[in-house]
Design a protein around this motif. Sequence first.
Motif, PDB file in Angstrom:
ATOM      1  N   PRO A 161      -2.837 -32.728 -13.736  1.00 22.56           N
ATOM      2  CA  PRO A 161      -1.718 -31.880 -14.166  1.00 22.56           C
ATOM      3  C   PRO A 161      -2.210 -30.551 -14.731  1.00 22.56           C
ATOM      4  O   PRO A 161      -3.302 -30.460 -15.290  1.00 22.56           O
ATOM      5  CB  PRO A 161      -1.041 -32.725 -15.237  1.00 22.56           C
ATOM      6  N   GLY A 162      -1.368 -29.521 -14.584  1.00 21.87           N
ATOM      7  CA  GLY A 162      -1.798 -28.167 -14.884  1.00 21.87           C
ATOM      8  C   GLY A 162      -1.895 -27.828 -16.363  1.00 21.87           C
ATOM      9  O   GLY A 162      -2.709 -26.993 -16.766  1.00 21.87           O
ATOM     10  N   CYS A 165       2.475 -36.750 -27.936  1.00 27.29           N
ATOM     11  CA  CYS A 165       3.090 -35.598 -27.256  1.00 27.29           C
ATOM     12  C   CYS A 165       3.532 -35.994 -25.854  1.00 27.29           C
ATOM     13  O   CYS A 165       4.646 -35.712 -25.422  1.00 27.29           O
ATOM     14  CB  CYS A 165       2.099 -34.439 -27.145  1.00 27.29           C
ATOM     15  N   LEU A 166       2.616 -36.641 -25.136  1.00 26.02           N
ATOM     16  CA  LEU A 166       2.917 -37.030 -23.758  1.00 26.02           C
ATOM     17  C   LEU A 166       3.796 -38.277 -23.768  1.00 26.02           C
ATOM     18  O   LEU A 166       4.013 -38.898 -24.815  1.00 26.02           O
ATOM     19  CB  LEU A 166       1.612 -37.300 -22.999  1.00 26.02           C
ATOM     20  N   ASP A 167       4.268 -38.655 -22.583  1.00 22.74           N
ATOM     21  CA  ASP A 167       5.171 -39.801 -22.499  1.00 22.74           C
ATOM     22  C   ASP A 167       4.540 -41.059 -23.075  1.00 22.74           C
ATOM     23  O   ASP A 167       3.387 -41.387 -22.769  1.00 22.74           O
ATOM     24  CB  ASP A 167       5.576 -40.032 -21.032  1.00 22.74           C
ATOM     25  N   GLY A 206       7.393 -33.220 -26.553  1.00 21.94           N
ATOM     26  CA  GLY A 206       7.230 -33.179 -25.095  1.00 21.94           C
ATOM     27  C   GLY A 206       5.797 -32.845 -24.729  1.00 21.94           C
ATOM     28  O   GLY A 206       5.025 -32.353 -25.564  1.00 21.94           O
ATOM     29  N   HIS A 245      15.291 -40.234 -23.330  1.00 21.02           N
ATOM     30  CA  HIS A 245      13.878 -39.852 -23.350  1.00 21.02           C
ATOM     31  C   HIS A 245      13.634 -38.539 -24.117  1.00 21.02           C
ATOM     32  O   HIS A 245      12.661 -38.420 -24.877  1.00 21.02           O
ATOM     33  CB  HIS A 245      13.420 -39.709 -21.889  1.00 21.02           C
ATOM     34  N   TYR A 270       3.548 -24.821 -15.663  1.00 18.80           N
ATOM     35  CA  TYR A 270       2.108 -25.017 -15.853  1.00 18.80           C
ATOM     36  C   TYR A 270       1.504 -25.714 -14.631  1.00 18.80           C
ATOM     37  O   TYR A 270       0.457 -25.314 -14.120  1.00 18.80           O
ATOM     38  CB  TYR A 270       1.844 -25.886 -17.095  1.00 18.80           C
ATOM     39  N   HIS A 309      11.448 -37.656 -27.551  1.00 18.35           N
ATOM     40  CA  HIS A 309      10.403 -36.630 -27.720  1.00 18.35           C
ATOM     41  C   HIS A 309      10.641 -35.854 -29.023  1.00 18.35           C
ATOM     42  O   HIS A 309       9.696 -35.459 -29.702  1.00 18.35           O
ATOM     43  CB  HIS A 309      10.402 -35.645 -26.546  1.00 18.35           C
ATOM     44  N   GLY A 343       6.507 -27.284 -18.471  1.00 14.09           N
ATOM     45  CA  GLY A 343       5.377 -28.072 -17.954  1.00 14.09           C
ATOM     46  C   GLY A 343       5.261 -27.974 -16.443  1.00 14.09           C
ATOM     47  O   GLY A 343       4.165 -27.923 -15.886  1.00 14.09           O
ATOM     48  N   GLU A 369       4.421 -42.625 -16.244  1.00 15.38           N
ATOM     49  CA  GLU A 369       3.674 -43.433 -17.202  1.00 15.38           C
ATOM     50  C   GLU A 369       4.425 -44.737 -17.415  1.00 15.38           C
ATOM     51  O   GLU A 369       5.617 -44.708 -17.723  1.00 15.38           O
ATOM     52  CB  GLU A 369       3.557 -42.715 -18.554  1.00 15.38           C
ATOM     53  N   SER A 388       8.573 -30.345 -21.586  1.00 13.49           N
ATOM     54  CA  SER A 388       7.771 -31.327 -20.866  1.00 13.49           C
ATOM     55  C   SER A 388       7.719 -30.928 -19.404  1.00 13.49           C
ATOM     56  O   SER A 388       8.089 -29.811 -19.042  1.00 13.49           O
ATOM     57  CB  SER A 388       8.400 -32.708 -21.033  1.00 13.49           C
ATOM     58  N   GLY A 389       7.268 -31.873 -18.577  1.00 20.36           N
ATOM     59  CA  GLY A 389       7.180 -31.574 -17.151  1.00 20.36           C
ATOM     60  C   GLY A 389       8.557 -31.499 -16.500  1.00 20.36           C
ATOM     61  O   GLY A 389       8.744 -30.785 -15.512  1.00 20.36           O
ATOM     62  N   GLY A 390       9.509 -32.218 -17.050  1.00 21.47           N
ATOM     63  CA  GLY A 390      10.837 -32.268 -16.430  1.00 21.47           C
ATOM     64  C   GLY A 390      11.913 -31.531 -17.202  1.00 21.47           C
ATOM     65  O   GLY A 390      12.997 -31.280 -16.664  1.00 21.47           O
ATOM     66  N   ASP A 448      -4.721 -25.147 -20.558  1.00 25.47           N
ATOM     67  CA  ASP A 448      -5.029 -25.163 -21.994  1.00 25.47           C
ATOM     68  C   ASP A 448      -6.541 -24.990 -22.211  1.00 25.47           C
ATOM     69  O   ASP A 448      -6.987 -24.260 -23.106  1.00 25.47           O
ATOM     70  CB  ASP A 448      -4.563 -26.508 -22.573  1.00 25.47           C
ATOM     71  N   ALA A 452       1.491 -30.558 -26.621  1.00 21.47           N
ATOM     72  CA  ALA A 452       0.050 -30.796 -26.811  1.00 21.47           C
ATOM     73  C   ALA A 452      -0.726 -29.484 -26.686  1.00 21.47           C
ATOM     74  O   ALA A 452      -1.919 -29.426 -27.002  1.00 21.47           O
ATOM     75  CB  ALA A 452      -0.467 -31.786 -25.767  1.00 21.47           C
TER      76      ALA A 452
END
Length: 357
Positions: free
Chosen positions: A183-184, A324-326, A293, A116, A171, A120, A168, A17, A141-143, A189, A297
């Motif tokens: 994204p999963g 929630c997201l970046d 993160g 980062h 997911y 969050h 994440g 992002e 989060s994803g990372g 969700d 969400a």
Amino acid sequence: MMTEPANILAVESSCDETACAVVADGRAVLSDVVASQIDIHARYGGVVPEIASRAHIEAVNTVIAQAVNDSGLAASDISAVAVTNEPGLIGSLLVGLMAAKTLAWTYDVPLIGVNHIYAHAYAAALDAEPIEYPAAALICSGGHTAVYLCRAATQLQLLGSTIDDAAGEAYDKVAAILNLGYPGGPVIDRVGPDGNAQAVNFPRSLLEGRSLDFSFSGLKTAVLYHVNGVPGARENSVPAGGRPLPKRGIDNFSKAEIADIAASFQAAVVDVLRIKLQRAAELTGAKTLILGGGVSANTALRAAVADLAGKLGCTVRMPAMRYCLDNAAMIAGLAWHYLRQGLVADLDLDAHATVRR
Ligand code: KG4
Ligand code: ZN
């Protein structure tokens, strides 16, 4: 000593992002622009670092110009420039860092480097009341997936983190196994509530004793084997007691069965996250729980953490959905606390791909 009010412009480019925001006094979001690269990476099923860096370069100037414009402020109203300088994809971080350094130099204002993950953990304060500390924070989060003791917005102590996949990431990989797209997180969700969360008893990896570390790769593999079978297992070729051979391959599962797997996977992730946050709260005695993160969400996780807070008699702080997201608003918000403490950087600030503390 800084004069208030302080308007901080922040740039965030740690993953996929490109974001810029202006936040007044740490909490009032004046502008918040996010250019997502999801469509670019979707065809690869995940973020491709080189493509991400290039897309950041293409977007960053426009995103910054829009954030300044949306804020309604003049350049001379900006008190400091903040930037995510760790952790993240190094090529992506460097694009935002160079843009932020250039801005800080041209505006002639301080530069502030922000972690980062810490940001969050601060996102719940945006457009909201200040967070009361100490707090136990679960950031997924994803990372990254980790629990922290936060003594203040800028004082975080790592209590535990994932030893393999992030929540994440699990997911995203499980959604790929189930052929649900990328994204999963958001898609599981959405699909999860249609399924039966008790349909498949997937493992909950809690690690030993009171561990605050996480492990999600076993769960991901369990979903893979549930769908494709255990490689080389006898049950693949010899039906037990005359029963038909188990289904193999996602194309042989119905929509309802896929929803059951998604729901059962999600139940396992949420159970683990809730238990770890409970352990962190009990260990620290913190009366505030923080969620942050991309995975924060998640509807089921938010409900589980709200329920946990009720049981523990804690206050729970979750970011508004858009934080929630970046995003860069969380970077600008947290940077205000560093600015107040005089914790500013020089123009030789470095970017770091990984940090463990
Ligand atoms: O914080 P974030 O935007 O980027 C990183 O710092 O990694 O998090 C992105 C992650 C992705 O893995 C995505 O699948 C997950 O957050 N995510 C969700 C939901 N929305 C995004 N996971 C579960 N449920 C959601 N609703
Ligand atoms: Zn993030």
